[in-house]
Design a protein around this motif. Sequence first.
Motif, mmCIF file in Angstrom:
data_model
loop_
_atom_site.group_PDB
_atom_site.id
_atom_site.type_symbol
_atom_site.label_atom_id
_atom_site.label_comp_id
_atom_site.label_asym_id
_atom_site.label_seq_id
_atom_site.Cartn_x
_atom_site.Cartn_y
_atom_site.Cartn_z
ATOM 1 N N MET A 188 -14.658 78.619 65.126
ATOM 2 C CA MET A 188 -14.474 79.421 63.915
ATOM 3 C C MET A 188 -15.724 80.246 63.616
ATOM 4 O O MET A 188 -15.639 81.388 63.137
ATOM 5 C CB MET A 188 -14.127 78.521 62.728
ATOM 6 N N ILE A 189 -16.892 79.682 63.911
ATOM 7 C CA ILE A 189 -18.139 80.440 63.761
ATOM 8 C C ILE A 189 -18.130 81.619 64.732
ATOM 9 O O ILE A 189 -18.497 82.745 64.381
ATOM 10 C CB ILE A 189 -19.366 79.535 64.009
ATOM 11 N N ALA A 190 -17.681 81.359 65.970
ATOM 12 C CA ALA A 190 -17.589 82.424 66.973
ATOM 13 C C ALA A 190 -16.656 83.533 66.499
ATOM 14 O O ALA A 190 -16.962 84.724 66.618
ATOM 15 C CB ALA A 190 -17.112 81.849 68.306
ATOM 16 N N LEU A 191 -15.501 83.157 65.950
ATOM 17 C CA LEU A 191 -14.541 84.146 65.465
ATOM 18 C C LEU A 191 -15.123 84.981 64.325
ATOM 19 O O LEU A 191 -14.914 86.196 64.261
ATOM 20 C CB LEU A 191 -13.255 83.452 64.998
ATOM 21 N N ALA A 192 -15.863 84.329 63.436
ATOM 22 C CA ALA A 192 -16.476 85.059 62.328
ATOM 23 C C ALA A 192 -17.496 86.074 62.841
ATOM 24 O O ALA A 192 -17.573 87.204 62.337
ATOM 25 C CB ALA A 192 -17.153 84.080 61.360
ATOM 26 N N CYS A 193 -18.249 85.698 63.859
ATOM 27 C CA CYS A 193 -19.247 86.607 64.428
ATOM 28 C C CYS A 193 -18.565 87.792 65.131
ATOM 29 O O CYS A 193 -19.055 88.927 65.072
ATOM 30 C CB CYS A 193 -20.169 85.856 65.386
ATOM 31 N N ILE A 194 -17.437 87.525 65.783
ATOM 32 C CA ILE A 194 -16.674 88.620 66.400
ATOM 33 C C ILE A 194 -16.102 89.536 65.320
ATOM 34 O O ILE A 194 -16.106 90.765 65.463
ATOM 35 C CB ILE A 194 -15.542 88.053 67.284
ATOM 36 N N TYR A 195 -15.647 88.942 64.241
ATOM 37 C CA TYR A 195 -15.095 89.729 63.129
ATOM 38 C C TYR A 195 -16.164 90.665 62.555
ATOM 39 O O TYR A 195 -15.920 91.859 62.358
ATOM 40 C CB TYR A 195 -14.569 88.785 62.049
ATOM 41 N N ILE A 196 -17.356 90.124 62.300
ATOM 42 C CA ILE A 196 -18.453 90.953 61.771
ATOM 43 C C ILE A 196 -18.810 92.062 62.756
ATOM 44 O O ILE A 196 -18.956 93.231 62.382
ATOM 45 C CB ILE A 196 -19.707 90.094 61.488
ATOM 46 N N ALA A 197 -18.960 91.679 64.029
ATOM 47 C CA ALA A 197 -19.329 92.660 65.060
ATOM 48 C C ALA A 197 -18.279 93.761 65.164
ATOM 49 O O ALA A 197 -18.614 94.941 65.301
ATOM 50 C CB ALA A 197 -19.509 91.959 66.407
ATOM 51 N N SER A 198 -17.000 93.378 65.082
ATOM 52 C CA SER A 198 -15.913 94.353 65.180
ATOM 53 C C SER A 198 -15.978 95.354 64.032
ATOM 54 O O SER A 198 -15.813 96.563 64.233
ATOM 55 C CB SER A 198 -14.555 93.648 65.151
ATOM 56 N N VAL A 199 -16.214 94.852 62.834
ATOM 57 C CA VAL A 199 -16.274 95.726 61.657
ATOM 58 C C VAL A 199 -17.490 96.661 61.730
ATOM 59 O O VAL A 199 -17.377 97.875 61.530
ATOM 60 C CB VAL A 199 -16.320 94.887 60.357
ATOM 61 N N SER A 207 -4.962 93.366 65.357
ATOM 62 C CA SER A 207 -3.774 92.800 66.002
ATOM 63 C C SER A 207 -4.130 91.572 66.831
ATOM 64 O O SER A 207 -3.361 90.607 66.902
ATOM 65 C CB SER A 207 -3.078 93.847 66.876
ATOM 66 N N TRP A 208 -5.308 91.598 67.447
ATOM 67 C CA TRP A 208 -5.741 90.440 68.237
ATOM 68 C C TRP A 208 -5.923 89.222 67.341
ATOM 69 O O TRP A 208 -5.464 88.120 67.663
ATOM 70 C CB TRP A 208 -7.040 90.761 68.970
ATOM 71 N N PHE A 209 -6.566 89.395 66.187
ATOM 72 C CA PHE A 209 -6.748 88.280 65.255
ATOM 73 C C PHE A 209 -5.398 87.757 64.768
ATOM 74 O O PHE A 209 -5.207 86.548 64.620
ATOM 75 C CB PHE A 209 -7.609 88.712 64.053
ATOM 76 N N GLU A 210 -4.454 88.662 64.531
ATOM 77 C CA GLU A 210 -3.121 88.251 64.066
ATOM 78 C C GLU A 210 -2.428 87.374 65.105
ATOM 79 O O GLU A 210 -1.760 86.392 64.761
ATOM 80 C CB GLU A 210 -2.268 89.483 63.763
ATOM 81 N N GLU A 211 -2.613 87.702 66.376
ATOM 82 C CA GLU A 211 -1.976 86.935 67.452
ATOM 83 C C GLU A 211 -2.581 85.542 67.617
ATOM 84 O O GLU A 211 -1.952 84.639 68.177
ATOM 85 C CB GLU A 211 -2.081 87.704 68.774
ATOM 86 N N LEU A 212 -3.803 85.371 67.136
ATOM 87 C CA LEU A 212 -4.466 84.066 67.267
ATOM 88 C C LEU A 212 -3.883 83.019 66.314
ATOM 89 O O LEU A 212 -4.023 81.819 66.542
ATOM 90 C CB LEU A 212 -5.969 84.203 66.979
ATOM 91 N N HIS A 213 -3.287 83.502 65.220
ATOM 92 C CA HIS A 213 -2.738 82.593 64.205
ATOM 93 C C HIS A 213 -3.806 81.651 63.651
ATOM 94 O O HIS A 213 -3.564 80.451 63.470
ATOM 95 C CB HIS A 213 -1.561 81.778 64.765
ATOM 96 N N VAL A 214 -4.996 82.206 63.410
ATOM 97 C CA VAL A 214 -6.050 81.414 62.766
ATOM 98 C C VAL A 214 -6.060 81.757 61.277
ATOM 99 O O VAL A 214 -5.478 82.759 60.853
ATOM 100 C CB VAL A 214 -7.445 81.698 63.375
ATOM 101 N N ASP A 215 -6.710 80.915 60.510
ATOM 102 C CA ASP A 215 -6.804 81.148 59.072
ATOM 103 C C ASP A 215 -7.829 82.264 58.826
ATOM 104 O O ASP A 215 -9.037 82.029 58.862
ATOM 105 C CB ASP A 215 -7.240 79.859 58.376
ATOM 106 N N MET A 216 -7.332 83.477 58.589
ATOM 107 C CA MET A 216 -8.239 84.612 58.418
ATOM 108 C C MET A 216 -9.072 84.511 57.146
ATOM 109 O O MET A 216 -10.167 85.069 57.074
ATOM 110 C CB MET A 216 -7.453 85.927 58.439
ATOM 111 N N ASN A 217 -8.577 83.795 56.149
ATOM 112 C CA ASN A 217 -9.397 83.608 54.948
ATOM 113 C C ASN A 217 -10.661 82.834 55.278
ATOM 114 O O ASN A 217 -11.745 83.160 54.787
ATOM 115 C CB ASN A 217 -8.594 82.863 53.864
ATOM 116 N N THR A 218 -10.505 81.808 56.135
ATOM 117 C CA THR A 218 -11.684 81.039 56.545
ATOM 118 C C THR A 218 -12.627 81.896 57.375
ATOM 119 O O THR A 218 -13.850 81.869 57.172
ATOM 120 C CB THR A 218 -11.255 79.790 57.358
ATOM 121 N N VAL A 219 -12.085 82.674 58.313
ATOM 122 C CA VAL A 219 -12.912 83.564 59.145
ATOM 123 C C VAL A 219 -13.689 84.534 58.255
ATOM 124 O O VAL A 219 -14.898 84.739 58.429
ATOM 125 C CB VAL A 219 -12.035 84.344 60.152
ATOM 126 N N LYS A 220 -13.005 85.118 57.276
ATOM 127 C CA LYS A 220 -13.663 86.086 56.384
ATOM 128 C C LYS A 220 -14.686 85.413 55.474
ATOM 129 O O LYS A 220 -15.748 85.978 55.196
ATOM 130 C CB LYS A 220 -12.609 86.828 55.562
#
Length: 257
Positions: A188-199, A207-220
């Motif tokens: 989840m830490i890795a996903l958050a870092c990818i999210y920040i880097a992407s933005v 769309s990639w994050f949507e396909e993962l079916h992870v809790d995006m509130n937690t990632v954000k």
Amino acid sequence: MAANFWASSHSKQLLDPEDVDVVPAADRERGITTEEFRLVKIHMSSHIWRLAQQVKVRQRVIATAITYFRRVYTRKSMTEYDPRLVAPACLYLASKVEESTVQARLLVFYIKKMCGSDDKYRFEIKDILEMEMKLLEALDYYLVVYHPYRPLLHLLQDAGVTDLTQFAWGLVNDTYKMDLILVQPPYMIALACIYIASVLKDKDTTSWFEELHVDMNTVKNISMEILDFYETYKVDPQRGLSDEKISPVMNKLPAKA
């Protein structure tokens, strides 16, 4: 990607966020506040990082050492366990656990080189070896630590954004200045870092994050915590926190006899 983690002792050690910055009674008696407790952990995490660069160990060793350091202070006081000694002892223990052993005498040598005439940082080999034994007990002998680095590389490749690797890797490094590794699963830490880097690098990974079916509130939420850290604390990679900020706090802690 997380199956092994959830079967590990690390997953059983995860804490609630409110449990990681509880100042022990012995430290409160010395006037150490919650914010000062946090500052010491930030500063000494940087100290471990700089010491590790001197003895040339792998990234994983550094990350494991800092995880041990932070975990210890969810259980023990800084009054009882001097952070100036716990830091190199954690690095020594982590180097053995991660099969990249550093000799204690090298740590002693480089600490003296780094800290100069500051006697509060002057330790002998026996001090590190004795503290290692105390650390093993404080950690309940749970020494396996999972880190975000491996899932980060896998996820970046899966998302087709390997050009973000260096930037996202740097973000993961910076999360060890915080207590995230004690609170959140590494992937989840890795996903958050990818999210920040992407933005920040203007990459559309929605769309990639949507396909993962992870809790995006937690990632954000993790992402915001990382960004808030950057906003609140200015940590020099080479020196840690400024002397002006950290010295008054460290002076509240007892030095070795």
